[in-house]
Design an enzyme around this catalytic site. Structure first.
Site, short mmCIF file in Angstrom:
data_model
loop_
_atom_site.label_atom_id
_atom_site.label_comp_id
_atom_site.label_asym_id
_atom_site.label_seq_id
_atom_site.Cartn_x
_atom_site.Cartn_y
_atom_site.Cartn_z
N HIS A 143 9.42 28.76 130.86
CA HIS A 143 10.05 27.59 131.46
C HIS A 143 10.53 27.85 132.88
CE1 HIS A 143 14.05 29.07 129.90
NE2 HIS A 143 14.48 28.48 130.99
N ASP B 245 8.61 32.11 124.92
CA ASP B 245 8.96 31.60 126.25
C ASP B 245 8.84 32.66 127.35
OD1 ASP B 245 9.99 30.19 128.38
OD2 ASP B 245 11.74 29.43 127.29
N SER C 67 18.10 32.76 132.21
CA SER C 67 16.76 32.64 131.66
C SER C 67 15.86 33.65 132.33
CB SER C 67 16.21 31.25 131.91
OG SER C 67 16.57 30.42 130.86
N1 ARG Z 1 17.47 25.54 127.13
C1 ARG Z 1 16.80 26.51 127.92
C2 ARG Z 1 17.37 26.54 129.34
O1 ARG Z 1 18.42 26.01 129.57
C3 ARG Z 1 15.32 26.25 127.94
C4 ARG Z 1 14.88 25.05 128.68
C5 ARG Z 1 13.41 24.83 128.76
N2 ARG Z 1 12.86 24.28 127.53
C6 ARG Z 1 12.81 22.97 127.24
N3 ARG Z 1 12.34 22.60 126.08
N4 ARG Z 1 13.19 22.03 128.08
O2 ARG Z 1 16.77 26.62 130.37
N1 GLU Z 2 17.47 28.28 129.46
C1 GLU Z 2 18.54 28.67 130.33
C2 GLU Z 2 18.07 29.02 131.74
O1 GLU Z 2 17.13 28.46 132.21
C3 GLU Z 2 19.31 29.74 129.68
C4 GLU Z 2 20.01 29.13 128.58
C5 GLU Z 2 21.46 29.05 128.85
O2 GLU Z 2 21.91 28.10 129.49
O3 GLU Z 2 22.10 30.00 128.40
O4 GLU Z 2 18.69 29.79 132.43
#
Ligand code: ARG
Ligand code: GLU
Length: 733
Positions: free
Chosen positions: A89, A225, A660
């Site tokens: 991502h 991921d 991330s």
């Molecule tokens: N929650 C994770 C972050 O904050 C992954 C986001 C990407 N994945 C998604 N399904 N949108 O970045």
């Molecule tokens: N998916 C998040 C990022 O892009 C990390 C998840 C979080 O917020 O801890 O950094």
């Protein structure tokens, strides 16, 4: 400096501390201070390294393998040829940019089979941290508590200029001074930024984004991921613009990869660039976020998301165009829901209130601290209550004008052009001509991913949301009149706007811009979408922004003093600064959790779980045929544990957005996983870390290797990695 006396006291105090505060309280610590503050705690928890192994400016250390990826994510070096691992991502926007309907790398994945097949990514950067130095004394020189905020700011800016001339850096380095602890402490950070970063590999989205938004922020998780890039450098191994002559970057350190797997209870640490946390807010601030701001943002986004989702499912081209935008909007929408849940179930607000009562008792027990800090909390109450309606309107504005309704965003770009054109007087035409290529460029990028039918539906819904959601006195008169003219029929209003505006399609827009500057500007100013956009911008600038900024500045000042007060009143507590996109270390252990009564989550998932979730043809839970075949045939190679392929695991590491792509490391500094998410209720850790329910989510590195090797048939990439078996001390190589 008073602050430093307290810091010193803290350091002395911690020598006597026996309990393992940090693991309980979370914390994202500054690597250069680990030696003074944390190393004993970390070793007690199981770390087998020294502080110098983690961070050193004289010798290579783990920090030299950690990369700030594109300024928003983290990545790490995993070979001596610049090979770099980050999340799928995090690379998503770049993978999308290389994707077309014919060569759909998002859908099918991408594997460069040799270095010539790697794809360049203009604009993508990879930054290393060379040195982190405390410069508080230099930056706060001449600053005193009696100063106005403006004078304080001026003095600090002057000191930063002076510091920049004193600290010597190389031509290819940068220096940045950053405030910590709300401006109570300052650090200078020297960096090197590489600009030739090429895409090496990415699994198909059905692996890299498996579970998509349904599983996002959720445990148990089965997402692969990850994506792979490579940094290129000049022939001197220095940062350089893209060039065919560039060579793979040779890092000072790269991470060995453990093949021994992780088990419940194992020590883990996460090294990366957390973006923003606010751990030291007063309870009124958290209450405002939870009860006012989050519900509004959640409501706005779900309306937009429902519309876009439907269109994306119906049309593959729209699906590609909106994939990245949709993911970004859905991500925080869901995060805020989880955050509110977590704040609720953990009783965060009443806990914070109790903390404040104790703190105030402590403050008021001494006339000196009472004089300095006695009014802090009542001042917060006053300012936050005044702030509420401006804060709400500010959030509506940024969500609707700057994010979800795309023609409004374009209006704001054109508004800047028009303004500057008009200010330029007799240089106006010249200005227009110089700006035009930049605007054209922006618009080209914009229209590539724009569909006006989708945007029209979002516009219709969100303009109504705006009108009904914010304080009436903040609304633009022009917009209110238009809506009156259409008898509150928002569909009719948008029918007109989208039929007549040139902003909604590239042909009309580029034709308009190709006219003489004066007629182009005149036409823009008459455009119905532009007029609505500008009326919203102006109303915000006149009716919301001044007061919003004024109160916000007061709150910021209070927060700085409140932060100092907390540190001063609790000399035995070790404080870590809020995340601010600088390099940090956090550690903990692999651990399950109990989200609610009677439910316990184990900390590991396996490929079997992917098959359990498999829904043939589903856009979130389909499993590619090749992966199913590998599973059937149990072609697991060296990656299996007791006959199963590990996929994900969770731990008590305190992370946030920006982490991330951060490496999860074992006690020896070997790579064991890749951080990519947190569990839903635990996302409140940005305000309130609670070891009971806060967990970070990582992809197991063995799943990554398995996918590269068995699925991507890119085993040659493994040849440049260093695979180790620390638990069995057998080097595989
Ligand atoms: N929650 C994770 C972050 O904050 C992954 C986001 C990407 N994945 C998604 N399904 N949108 O970045
Ligand atoms: N998916 C998040 C990022 O892009 C990390 C998840 C979080 O917020 O801890 O950094």
């Amino acid at each position: 400096m008073r602050f430093f006396r307290f810091l010193l006291l803290n350091i002395v105090a911690l020598l006597f501390a026996t309990s393992n505060l940090s693991a309980q309280d979370g914390g994202m610590w500054i690597p250069s201070l680990v030696k003074q503050l944390n190393i004993d705690d970390m070793q007690d928890m199981g770390l087998k390294l020294t502080a110098d192994d983690l961070y050193s400016i004289n010798n290579s250390s783990i920090k030299d393998a950690i990369v700030h990826f594109g300024g928003g994510c983290t990545a790490e070096m995993i070979s001596n040829q610049g090979l770099m691992l980050t999340n799928h991502h995090c690379g998503y926007g770049k993978i999308q940019a290389h994707s077309t309907l014919e060569n759909n790398y998002l859908k099918d994945g991408f594997w460069a089979m040799n270095k010539n097949e790697e794809l360049s990514n203009p604009g993508l950067t990879a930054t290393f941290i060379i040195k982190i130095e405390d410069v508080t004394n230099e930056i706060l020189l001449g600053v005193n508590p009696e100063m106005t905020e403006v004078d304080r700011g001026t003095q600090i800016s002057k000191n930063i200029v002076i510091l920049n001339s004193i600290i010597k850096i190389e031509k290819y380095q940068n220096l940045k001074v950053k405030p910590f602890f709300n401006g109570n402490q300052y650090f200078a950070i020297i960096t090197e930024t590489y600009k030739d970063v090429r895409l090496v590999g990415a699994p198909p989205s059905m692996i890299g984004k498996f579970g998509s938004d349904t599983d996002n922020w959720i445990w148990p998780r089965h997402t692969g991921d990850f994506s792979l890039f490579r940094i290129y450098a000049s022939t001197e191994n220095r940062p350089a613009e893209y060039s065919e002559e560039n060579i793979p970057y040779k890092p000072k350190h790269f991470l060995p990869i453990s093949l021994d797997g992780v088990q419940e209870g194992d020590f883990t640490m996460v090294y990366g660039f957390p973006g923003r946390t606010q751990e030291y807010l007063p309870s009124v601030a958290i209450k405002q976020i939870k009860d006012v701001i989050n519900p509004a943002r959640i409501e706005i986004r779900i309306k937009a998301l429902k519309i876009v989702d439907k269109e994306m499912r119906a049309d593959e081209e729209i699906n590609i165009q909106y994939a990245s935008k949709y993911a970004g909007i859905a991500n925080y929408w869901k995060k805020w829901i989880g955050e509110n849940k977590g704040l609720e179930v953990s009783g965060a607000i009443s806990k914070r209130e109790k903390y404040e009562v104790e703190l105030m008792e402590n403050i008021n027990s001494n006339p000196i601290s009472k004089a300095k800090y006695g009014n802090l909390l009542s001042d917060f109450d006053k300012y936050y209550s005044e702030f509420e309606k401006y804060n709400l309107a500010h959030n509506y504005y940024s969500e609707i004008v700057y994010r979800n309704v795309e023609i409004l965003k374009v209006s704001s770009v054109l508004y800047r052009l028009v303004n500057k054109y008009e200010e330029a007087g007799d240089k106006a035409d010249e200005y227009f001509t110089t700006m035009k290529p930049e605007i054209d460029n922006y618009l080209k990028g914009f229209y590539k991913n724009y569909n006006s039918d989708v945007d029209k539906k979002v516009f219709t819904t969100l303009i109504q949301e705006y009108v009904e959601g914010i304080d009436k006195s903040f609304l633009p008169e022009y917009l209110v009149e238009e809506i009156d003219d259409y008898n509150n029929n928002y569909t009719k209003l948008s029918d007109k706007v989208f039929a007549k505006s040139a902003l909604v399609n590239d042909t009309d827009m580029f034709m308009l811009l190709s006219k003489s500057p004066s007629s182009a500007i005149a036409k823009i100013k008459k455009d119905p979408a532009y007029k609505i956009g500008v009326s919203m911008i102006k109303a915000y600038n006149e009716k919301v922004k001044p007061k919003y900024s004024e109160i916000n500045a007061e709150i910021k000042k209070l927060q700085r003093i409140y932060m100092a007060a907390q540190i001063e009143m609790m000399p035995n507590k070790k404080f870590y600064p809020d995340a601010n996109s600088t390099l940090r270390i956090t550690w903990g252990k692999v651990d399950g959790y109990e989200p609610k009564d009677g439910v316990y989550y184990y900390p590991k998932t396996y490929l079997d779980g992917i098959m359990e979730k498999y829904i043939p043809g589903d856009y979130e839970f389909h499993v590619p045929e090749k992966l199913r075949k590998i599973y059937e045939e149990k072609d697991f190679g060296i990656y299996a544990e007791n006959g199963k392929i590990p996929v994900g695991f969770i731990g008590t590491n305190h992370t946030t957005g920006g982490n991330s792509g951060s490496p999860a490391l074992d006690a020896h500094g070997n790579l064991i996983g890749l951080n990519f998410d947190r569990v839903w209720e635990g996302t409140m850790s940005d305000y309130n870390y609670d070891a009971k329910i806060c967990r970070n989510i990582m992809v197991d590195v063995k799943y990554i290797l398995f996918i590269i090797d068995k699925y991507g048939d890119a085993k040659y990439l493994l040849d440049e990695m260093k695979l180790v078996r620390p638990k069995t001390t057998l080097i595989v190589d």
